[in-house]
Scaffold this motif. Structure first.
Motif, PDB file in Angstrom:
ATOM      1  N   UNK A 100       0.843  -1.197   0.000  1.00 17.50           N
ATOM      2  CA  UNK A 100       0.000   0.000   0.000  1.00 17.50           C
ATOM      3  C   UNK A 100       0.876   1.244   0.000  1.00 17.50           C
ATOM      4  N   UNK A 101       0.430   2.264  -0.687  1.00 24.77           N
ATOM      5  CA  UNK A 101       1.039   3.587  -0.572  1.00 24.77           C
ATOM      6  C   UNK A 101      -0.025   4.576  -0.123  1.00 24.77           C
ATOM      7  N   UNK A 143      -4.800  -0.035   7.783  1.00 23.10           N
ATOM      8  CA  UNK A 143      -5.757  -0.888   8.501  1.00 23.10           C
ATOM      9  C   UNK A 143      -6.023  -2.201   7.778  1.00 23.10           C
ATOM     10  N   UNK A 144      -5.389  -2.396   6.647  1.00 23.30           N
ATOM     11  CA  UNK A 144      -5.463  -3.681   5.948  1.00 23.30           C
ATOM     12  C   UNK A 144      -4.070  -4.038   5.445  1.00 23.30           C
ATOM     13  N   UNK A 165       1.892   4.415  16.307  1.00 25.50           N
ATOM     14  CA  UNK A 165       1.372   3.459  17.266  1.00 25.50           C
ATOM     15  C   UNK A 165       0.667   2.347  16.492  1.00 25.50           C
ATOM     16  N   UNK A 166       0.341   1.270  17.204  1.00 23.15           N
ATOM     17  CA  UNK A 166      -0.273   0.114  16.559  1.00 23.15           C
ATOM     18  C   UNK A 166      -1.509  -0.311  17.335  1.00 23.15           C
ATOM     19  N   UNK A 167      -2.269  -1.185  16.701  1.00 27.19           N
ATOM     20  CA  UNK A 167      -3.476  -1.725  17.330  1.00 27.19           C
ATOM     21  C   UNK A 167      -3.498  -3.236  17.153  1.00 27.19           C
ATOM     22  N   UNK A 185      -1.644   0.005  11.967  1.00 31.30           N
ATOM     23  CA  UNK A 185      -0.607   0.945  12.388  1.00 31.30           C
ATOM     24  C   UNK A 185      -1.013   2.344  11.936  1.00 31.30           C
ATOM     25  N   UNK A 186      -0.706   3.320  12.780  1.00 33.55           N
ATOM     26  CA  UNK A 186      -1.051   4.709  12.475  1.00 33.55           C
ATOM     27  C   UNK A 186       0.188   5.598  12.653  1.00 33.55           C
ATOM     28  N   UNK A 187       0.329   6.557  11.741  1.00 31.42           N
ATOM     29  CA  UNK A 187       1.413   7.535  11.806  1.00 31.42           C
ATOM     30  C   UNK A 187       0.802   8.927  11.920  1.00 31.42           C
ATOM     31  N   UNK A 188       1.424   9.776  12.744  1.00 26.00           N
ATOM     32  CA  UNK A 188       0.960  11.157  12.843  1.00 26.00           C
ATOM     33  C   UNK A 188       2.017  12.010  13.539  1.00 26.00           C
ATOM     34  N   UNK A 189       1.793  13.333  13.517  1.00 27.54           N
ATOM     35  CA  UNK A 189       2.645  14.252  14.262  1.00 27.54           C
ATOM     36  C   UNK A 189       2.060  14.494  15.646  1.00 27.54           C
TER      37      UNK A 189
END
Lengths: 178, 179
Positions: B7-8, B20-21, B49-51, B160-164
């Motif tokens: 995925x990109x 999320x997939x 962070x991850x879930x 997994x989520x990325x953010x500032x």
């Protein structure tokens, strides 16, 4: 990074060593080993590798290497960025540490990647570097860096992985990078 | 199998970049590439962070290390040191991958995150990353971070989520599977 091609997958299950004795040749200039779920049977064991030159016997080539790490305790009690003279080698023939003092708890393990360059060269020494993260025996995370060269101009065609003591579980995938 | 682009995500003034997939037992190693990651708000930290599968929220327990090398455009520094501000000890915060990044038009962050066997249900989940950033303290400088650790769960991780730490961002994050 170039395109990796999976050459072989070795699964250790209470194994004393994983020896990869085929597939290392002049096909690729770089070989990449991916390690997942490396769990020792013995607490504080060190996961390590050695190599064997073509036509020789035993995994005992000369290695000169460096080794440093960062670690941090789960209770926030300790942290450090440190060179480790216990895991480097100066023309030693021992197995080169990749991850030292791994915990043997049920959920404790190590994972990482080893890059090994141009093993079939008969002109130059054979360079390598690795990075591992691990759950060590003192409830700490540890980020381990090893690098060095196998000080031989003979081609390398075999590599061995084992713990400093006891058996281990885990998966080792060998890729050729083109 | 080899290294496969899964995925990109292209972010344009986005608050988060979520995967999320595609994180499952197909691959032993997942690699995330960060290209031209640029925050809207200066002085922020980029993190992840991850879930765990079946749970909600990005708030798993992480123990991690952090060290960096930096050098200023005006010659300040250089330095190589452990950074206690960016590690975690059984924390549930977003794991920083850089520090006080500039939002200048030509600044940005690039790097790579390796996540090992997120679908295993026996061991903790190891990760490590390296990033290079244009950082804004008193003067512009380059910051090279080395982050590593484990997500201290035995449940499978599938998101997994990325953010500032604050504000939106632009940039490209590509997720690859190796194996």
């Amino acid at each position: 990074m170039g395109i990796p091609t999976l050459i072989s997958t070795s699964t250790a299950s209470d194994s004393s060593s994983i020896d990869i004795t085929s597939g290392i040749d002049s096909t690729y200039d770089e070989y990449m080993f991916v390690f997942t779920d490396i769990g020792p049977a013995t607490d504080t064991a060190h996961f390590a590798f050695q190599a064997n030159a073509v036509g020789e016997s035993d995994f005992d080539e000369y290695i000169t290497s460096t080794y440093f790490y960062a670690y941090h305790a789960e209770d926030d009690g300790e942290n450090s960025l440190t060179y480790n003279t216990n895991s480097d080698q100066a023309q030693g023939t021992a197995y080169q540490h990749l991850a030292d003092y791994i915990g043997n708890g049920a959920d404790e393990s190590a994972a990482g990647v080893l890059h090994f360059f141009s093993p079939s060269s008969t002109t130059y020494v054979k360079h390598f570097y690795s990075r591992f993260n691990m759950y060590n025996a003192n409830a700490q995370t540890a980020d381990r860096y090893a690098a060095g060269y196998i000080n031989t101009t003979s081609a390398i065609d075999e590599i061995s992985f084992k713990m400093s003591s006891g058996n281990f579980d885990g998966v080792i995938q060998m890729y050729g990078i083109s | 199998m080899a290294m496969t682009l899964i995925t990109t995500n292209t972010s344009s003034d986005a608050a988060t970049s979520d995967f999320t997939t595609g994180i499952d037992s197909t691959y032993k190693l997942y690699i995330f590439k960060f290209i031209n990651i640029n925050p809207a708000t200066t002085g922020q930290d980029f993190g992840f962070q991850v879930n765990v599968a079946g749970e909600s929220d990005y708030n798993e327990v992480i123990t991690s290390t952090s060290f960096s090398a930096w050098y200023g455009e005006a010659g300040s520094g250089p330095s190589l040191a452990y950074d206690t501000a960016k590690d975690q000890a059984q924390g549930t915060g977003f794991q920083d991958l850089n520090s006080v990044q500039s939002s200048d038009a030509d600044s940005g962050m690039a790097g790579t995150l390796w996540l090992f066997n997120p679908s295993n249900t026996t061991y903790v989940k190891h990760f490590y990353a390296v990033t290079t950033s244009f950082t804004l303290d008193a003067t512009p400088n380059h910051n090279n971070y080395y982050i590593a650790g484990y997500v201290n769960v035995t449940g499978a991780i599938d998101e997994i989520q990325f953010k500032y730490s604050s504000g939106n961002f632009d940039g490209i994050i590509s997720m690859y599977g190796v194996g």
